[in-house]
Design a protein around this motif. Structure first.
Motif, PDB file in Angstrom:
ATOM      1  N   PHE A  47       0.824  -1.208   0.000  1.00  0.00           N
ATOM      2  CA  PHE A  47       0.000   0.000   0.000  1.00  0.00           C
ATOM      3  C   PHE A  47       0.860   1.262   0.000  1.00  0.00           C
ATOM      4  CE2 PHE A  47      -3.258  -2.965   1.668  1.00  0.00           C
ATOM      5  CZ  PHE A  47      -4.228  -2.726   0.703  1.00  0.00           C
ATOM      6  N   GLN A  51       0.520   3.797  -3.057  1.00  0.00           N
ATOM      7  CA  GLN A  51       0.239   5.217  -2.835  1.00  0.00           C
ATOM      8  C   GLN A  51       1.277   6.088  -3.540  1.00  0.00           C
ATOM      9  OE1 GLN A  51       0.795   6.705   1.196  1.00  0.00           O
ATOM     10  NE2 GLN A  51      -1.046   7.949   1.018  1.00  0.00           N
ATOM     11  N   ALA A 152       2.354  -3.599  -6.857  1.00  0.00           N
ATOM     12  CA  ALA A 152       1.872  -2.219  -6.805  1.00  0.00           C
ATOM     13  C   ALA A 152       1.982  -1.547  -8.172  1.00  0.00           C
ATOM     14  CB  ALA A 152       2.661  -1.431  -5.764  1.00  0.00           C
TER      15      ALA A 152
END
Length: 261
Positions: A47, A51, A152
């Motif tokens: 995460f 981000q 990601a």
């Protein structure tokens, strides 16, 4: 004769080095992918990278897409006005943005921003022995450092490109309506008639691959960096340059695969 043999030997060494580097990169990628599907999964690292890749890259990608769509509309008008084909501008904008400019420009922006950051982070950890310390703590470095970053990049870039597609078309719309005097209703109708789900889908597939390649290059060069601060700098540069080249190369290959028929 000796100079010829020396040249052949040099070419041979260069070829072997390239093959060795390609093999090393392929093994690194396969190992990183294998750890994505095996527990444990480090969600906090994922995460955090998601981000950084998605949310914090949004401003630069948005501005790039917005102005690129406007430039395409302006340049298309300059050329098409000579043949009284201004009605095709909306189709050209949506086609160029969804197929090519959205994925490619977003990928290049993210490569310069996120690819460099990943290489610098992992490179610093490598030269300060933090990666070796993870192994002593029974934490697999590939699983903790590489796999979440690969995932990601794979997930975040398609979302960025989807937003870039919308803003690129909006940029073309703004220029055509505000500067060139197009009817807003007619432009939107022409855009919707030209929009194809297949073009958007292929662009998002490209984006997923580009995101993976960007993360992979950052992880690979950072993970294998050496030589202190100078080595980290070299790894960062190599990650951005290699990711950009691979991005453009795979863009051509995918375009040829999907649209050459």
């Amino acid at each position: 004769m000796d100079s010829l043999l020396s040249l052949v030997a040099r070419l041979g060494r260069t070829t072997l080095d390239l093959i060795r580097a390609a093999g090393s990169l392929a093994l690194f990628a396969l190992e990183g992918l294998s750890h994505i599907f095996r527990p444990p999964f480090y969600g906090r690292v994922f995460f955090s990278t998601f981000q950084e890749t998605g949310f914090f890259s949004l401003p630069v990608v948005a501005l790039t897409a917005l102005f690129s769509g406007g430039v395409i509309a302006l340049q298309s008008y300059t050329g098409f006005a000579q043949y009284h084909a201004q009605n095709a501008i909306a189709g050209i904008v949506v086609l160029a943005v969804t197929r090519e400019l959205g994925p490619v420009l977003a990928g290049l922006m993210v490569a310069g921003r996120v690819g460099a950051a990943i290489a610098a982070q992992l490179g610093t950890m490598r030269v300060t022995d933090q990666i070796d310390a993870l192994s002593t703590l029974s934490t697999h470095p590939m699983k903790y450092l590489v796999a979440p970053r690969l995932l990601a990049g794979l997930v975040a870039l398609p979302l960025l490109v989807f937003i870039a597609d919308i803003l690129g078309v909006a940029g073309g719309f703004t220029v055509c309506v505000m500067k060139l005097g197009f009817s807003p209703h007619a432009y939107i109708t022409a855009t919707l008639n030209s929009l194809k789900i297949a073009d958007v889908t292929v662009g998002l597939v490209k984006a997923a691959l580009f995101g993976f390649l960007i993360s992979l290059m950052g992880c690979y060069y950072g993970y294998n960096s050496k030589g202190g601060a100078e080595g980290v700098g070299s790894a960062t540069t190599a990650a951005v340059v290699t990711a950009s080249i691979l991005l453009l190369a795979f863009d051509y290959l995918l375009t040829d695969l999907f649209f050459s028929q």
